[in-house]
Scaffold this motif. Sequence first.
Motif, PDB file in Angstrom:
ATOM      1  N   PHE A   1       0.994  -1.194   0.002  1.00 52.90           N
ATOM      2  CA  PHE A   1      -0.150   0.167   0.154  1.00 52.90           C
ATOM      3  C   PHE A   1       0.986   1.271   0.176  1.00 52.90           C
ATOM      4  O   PHE A   1       0.647   2.119  -0.818  1.00 52.90           O
ATOM      5  CB  PHE A   1      -0.879  -0.048   1.332  1.00 52.90           C
ATOM      6  N   GLY A   2       2.021   1.421   0.771  1.00 53.25           N
ATOM      7  CA  GLY A   2       2.914   2.596   0.842  1.00 53.25           C
ATOM      8  C   GLY A   2       3.561   2.589  -0.356  1.00 53.25           C
ATOM      9  O   GLY A   2       3.603   3.968  -0.984  1.00 53.25           O
ATOM     10  N   GLN A   3       3.813   1.678  -0.926  1.00 49.46           N
ATOM     11  CA  GLN A   3       4.662   1.860  -2.525  1.00 49.46           C
ATOM     12  C   GLN A   3       3.467   2.334  -3.474  1.00 49.46           C
ATOM     13  O   GLN A   3       3.876   3.224  -4.205  1.00 49.46           O
ATOM     14  CB  GLN A   3       5.115   0.372  -2.907  1.00 49.46           C
ATOM     15  N   ALA A   4       2.321   1.648  -3.305  1.00 48.23           N
ATOM     16  CA  ALA A   4       1.455   2.019  -4.513  1.00 48.23           C
ATOM     17  C   ALA A   4       0.936   3.833  -4.215  1.00 48.23           C
ATOM     18  O   ALA A   4       0.787   4.463  -5.061  1.00 48.23           O
ATOM     19  CB  ALA A   4       0.176   1.406  -4.451  1.00 48.23           C
ATOM     20  N   LYS A   5       1.082   4.043  -2.841  1.00 49.62           N
ATOM     21  CA  LYS A   5       0.596   5.305  -2.632  1.00 49.62           C
ATOM     22  C   LYS A   5       1.820   6.215  -2.986  1.00 49.62           C
ATOM     23  O   LYS A   5       1.399   7.573  -3.718  1.00 49.62           O
ATOM     24  CB  LYS A   5       0.500   5.495  -1.343  1.00 49.62           C
ATOM     25  N   ARG A   6       2.969   5.924  -2.846  1.00 48.78           N
ATOM     26  CA  ARG A   6       4.063   6.703  -3.439  1.00 48.78           C
ATOM     27  C   ARG A   6       4.038   6.868  -4.942  1.00 48.78           C
ATOM     28  O   ARG A   6       4.146   7.955  -5.375  1.00 48.78           O
ATOM     29  CB  ARG A   6       5.304   6.078  -2.933  1.00 48.78           C
TER      30      ARG A   6
ATOM     31  N   ASP B   1      -7.617   0.574   5.437  1.00 50.73           N
ATOM     32  CA  ASP B   1      -8.120   0.441   7.122  1.00 50.73           C
ATOM     33  C   ASP B   1      -7.539  -1.046   7.202  1.00 50.73           C
ATOM     34  O   ASP B   1      -8.287  -1.683   6.919  1.00 50.73           O
ATOM     35  CB  ASP B   1      -9.493   0.575   6.803  1.00 50.73           C
ATOM     36  N   LYS B   2      -6.478  -0.723   7.963  1.00 50.55           N
ATOM     37  CA  LYS B   2      -5.849  -2.005   8.742  1.00 50.55           C
ATOM     38  C   LYS B   2      -6.825  -2.895   9.665  1.00 50.55           C
ATOM     39  O   LYS B   2      -7.090  -4.199   9.362  1.00 50.55           O
ATOM     40  CB  LYS B   2      -4.551  -2.050   9.365  1.00 50.55           C
ATOM     41  N   ALA B   3      -7.475  -2.039  10.314  1.00 48.99           N
ATOM     42  CA  ALA B   3      -8.519  -2.845  11.262  1.00 48.99           C
ATOM     43  C   ALA B   3      -9.874  -3.511  10.636  1.00 48.99           C
ATOM     44  O   ALA B   3     -10.045  -4.717  10.987  1.00 48.99           O
ATOM     45  CB  ALA B   3      -8.955  -2.033  12.517  1.00 48.99           C
ATOM     46  N   GLY B   4     -10.339  -2.801   9.735  1.00 48.36           N
ATOM     47  CA  GLY B   4     -11.389  -3.465   9.104  1.00 48.36           C
ATOM     48  C   GLY B   4     -11.002  -4.193   7.835  1.00 48.36           C
ATOM     49  O   GLY B   4     -11.644  -4.717   6.762  1.00 48.36           O
ATOM     50  N   ARG B   5      -9.765  -4.336   7.379  1.00 52.53           N
ATOM     51  CA  ARG B   5      -8.988  -4.928   6.359  1.00 52.53           C
ATOM     52  C   ARG B   5      -9.843  -4.529   5.101  1.00 52.53           C
ATOM     53  O   ARG B   5     -10.267  -5.463   4.398  1.00 52.53           O
ATOM     54  CB  ARG B   5      -9.087  -6.477   6.554  1.00 52.53           C
ATOM     55  N   LYS B   6      -9.487  -3.264   4.788  1.00 54.30           N
ATOM     56  CA  LYS B   6     -10.182  -2.615   3.487  1.00 54.30           C
ATOM     57  C   LYS B   6      -9.392  -1.876   2.835  1.00 54.30           C
ATOM     58  O   LYS B   6      -8.879  -0.819   3.303  1.00 54.30           O
ATOM     59  CB  LYS B   6     -11.543  -2.061   3.994  1.00 54.30           C
ATOM     60  N   PHE B   7      -9.273  -1.796   1.541  1.00 52.49           N
ATOM     61  CA  PHE B   7      -8.821  -0.888   0.563  1.00 52.49           C
ATOM     62  C   PHE B   7      -9.924   0.157   0.164  1.00 52.49           C
ATOM     63  O   PHE B   7     -11.199  -0.502  -0.332  1.00 52.49           O
ATOM     64  CB  PHE B   7      -8.159  -1.442  -0.640  1.00 52.49           C
TER      65      PHE B   7
ATOM     66  N   VAL C   1     -18.656   2.739  -7.144  1.00 54.84           N
ATOM     67  CA  VAL C   1     -19.744   3.470  -6.641  1.00 54.84           C
ATOM     68  C   VAL C   1     -19.588   5.000  -6.963  1.00 54.84           C
ATOM     69  O   VAL C   1     -18.816   5.709  -6.658  1.00 54.84           O
ATOM     70  CB  VAL C   1     -20.243   3.403  -5.317  1.00 54.84           C
ATOM     71  N   PRO C   2     -20.720   5.691  -7.632  1.00 54.14           N
ATOM     72  CA  PRO C   2     -20.433   6.823  -8.158  1.00 54.14           C
ATOM     73  C   PRO C   2     -20.485   8.002  -6.504  1.00 54.14           C
ATOM     74  O   PRO C   2     -21.353   7.605  -5.693  1.00 54.14           O
ATOM     75  CB  PRO C   2     -21.692   7.534  -8.779  1.00 54.14           C
ATOM     76  N   ALA C   3     -19.353   8.843  -6.647  1.00 51.64           N
ATOM     77  CA  ALA C   3     -19.295   9.629  -5.429  1.00 51.64           C
ATOM     78  C   ALA C   3     -19.686  11.136  -5.852  1.00 51.64           C
ATOM     79  O   ALA C   3     -20.305  11.003  -7.150  1.00 51.64           O
ATOM     80  CB  ALA C   3     -17.997   9.600  -5.012  1.00 51.64           C
ATOM     81  N   ALA C   4     -19.181  12.126  -5.399  1.00 52.70           N
ATOM     82  CA  ALA C   4     -19.524  13.379  -5.433  1.00 52.70           C
ATOM     83  C   ALA C   4     -19.014  13.864  -7.087  1.00 52.70           C
ATOM     84  O   ALA C   4     -17.930  13.353  -7.338  1.00 52.70           O
ATOM     85  CB  ALA C   4     -18.641  14.550  -4.472  1.00 52.70           C
ATOM     86  N   GLY C   5     -19.815  14.509  -7.777  1.00 53.19           N
ATOM     87  CA  GLY C   5     -19.699  15.115  -8.947  1.00 53.19           C
ATOM     88  C   GLY C   5     -19.444  13.850  -9.854  1.00 53.19           C
ATOM     89  O   GLY C   5     -20.356  12.909  -9.818  1.00 53.19           O
ATOM     90  N   GLN C   6     -18.441  13.695 -10.922  1.00 59.85           N
ATOM     91  CA  GLN C   6     -18.337  12.415 -11.661  1.00 59.85           C
ATOM     92  C   GLN C   6     -17.223  11.465 -11.063  1.00 59.85           C
ATOM     93  O   GLN C   6     -16.836  10.550 -11.667  1.00 59.85           O
ATOM     94  CB  GLN C   6     -17.761  13.073 -12.997  1.00 59.85           C
ATOM     95  N   SER C   7     -17.003  11.828  -9.798  1.00 61.29           N
ATOM     96  CA  SER C   7     -15.919  10.694  -9.234  1.00 61.29           C
ATOM     97  C   SER C   7     -16.313   9.154  -8.869  1.00 61.29           C
ATOM     98  O   SER C   7     -17.567   9.281  -8.761  1.00 61.29           O
ATOM     99  CB  SER C   7     -15.163  11.607  -7.894  1.00 61.29           C
ATOM    100  N   VAL C   8     -15.388   8.481  -8.695  1.00 62.25           N
ATOM    101  CA  VAL C   8     -16.021   7.161  -8.240  1.00 62.25           C
ATOM    102  C   VAL C   8     -14.941   6.425  -7.033  1.00 62.25           C
ATOM    103  O   VAL C   8     -13.877   6.971  -6.840  1.00 62.25           O
ATOM    104  CB  VAL C   8     -15.528   6.079  -9.866  1.00 62.25           C
ATOM    105  N   ARG C   9     -15.896   5.655  -6.410  1.00 58.79           N
ATOM    106  CA  ARG C   9     -15.189   5.171  -5.142  1.00 58.79           C
ATOM    107  C   ARG C   9     -15.457   3.850  -5.478  1.00 58.79           C
ATOM    108  O   ARG C   9     -16.384   3.243  -5.509  1.00 58.79           O
ATOM    109  CB  ARG C   9     -15.680   5.945  -3.919  1.00 58.79           C
ATOM    110  N   GLN C  10     -14.295   2.975  -5.203  1.00 57.79           N
ATOM    111  CA  GLN C  10     -14.443   1.437  -4.982  1.00 57.79           C
ATOM    112  C   GLN C  10     -13.771   0.945  -3.899  1.00 57.79           C
ATOM    113  O   GLN C  10     -12.647   1.463  -3.586  1.00 57.79           O
ATOM    114  CB  GLN C  10     -13.689   1.224  -6.312  1.00 57.79           C
ATOM    115  N   THR C  11     -14.227  -0.142  -3.126  1.00 54.06           N
ATOM    116  CA  THR C  11     -13.961  -0.505  -2.205  1.00 54.06           C
ATOM    117  C   THR C  11     -13.308  -2.040  -2.204  1.00 54.06           C
ATOM    118  O   THR C  11     -14.010  -2.658  -3.181  1.00 54.06           O
ATOM    119  CB  THR C  11     -14.659  -0.586  -0.622  1.00 54.06           C
ATOM    120  N   ALA C  12     -12.360  -2.359  -1.502  1.00 57.86           N
ATOM    121  CA  ALA C  12     -12.066  -3.880  -1.508  1.00 57.86           C
ATOM    122  C   ALA C  12     -11.920  -4.637  -0.126  1.00 57.86           C
ATOM    123  O   ALA C  12     -11.367  -3.810   0.491  1.00 57.86           O
ATOM    124  CB  ALA C  12     -10.659  -4.158  -2.413  1.00 57.86           C
TER     125      ALA C  12
END
Length: 165
Positions: A22-27, A45-51, A88-99
């Motif tokens: 995750f740290g490498q991808a964020k960089r 989210d480490k506790a919830g085990r979610k991206f 999932v559509p978010a504000a404006g034309q942005s998109v949110r996706q969880t894993a």
Amino acid sequence: MAKESSFDVVSTVDMQEVDNAFGQAKRELTTRYDLKDSGAEISLDKAGRKFTVSAPSDFVAKQVIDVLGTKLIRRGIDLASVKWGDPVPAAGQSVRQTADIVEGIDKETAGKINKDIKAQKLKVKVTIEGDKLRVSSASRDALQEVIAFLKGQDYGQPLQYVNYR
């Protein structure tokens, strides 16, 4: 009577390696020219085990997921352990996706594995212990056959074979 040998079938994910990937991808998101100023973000989210991936478009979200997948593979994390939801559509034309990061073998999958092993008609005993399975037998060869059989199957999540004794 011969001594019983056994092994455990588990499904685990090394969260430290996930955090490193995750740290490498964020960089990489902050340095890669096509993603640098795109407004794409990724969180763990480490506790919830979610991206969670937030991006201005579905195309950019797919690129971010691809970058994260590449980093996970390099860190030895099987991509089958990451279950992506629908965008999932978010504000404006942005998109949110969880894993979700899948760990442990649920009851349904454990039952299916148990049924498949019994269908092989090998002299082994399978017991379901919480989120893992213990396979035991007097014959080590039978245990080796079970491992070889399970490696050839697809249960939708990575399986590891530990505590072989």
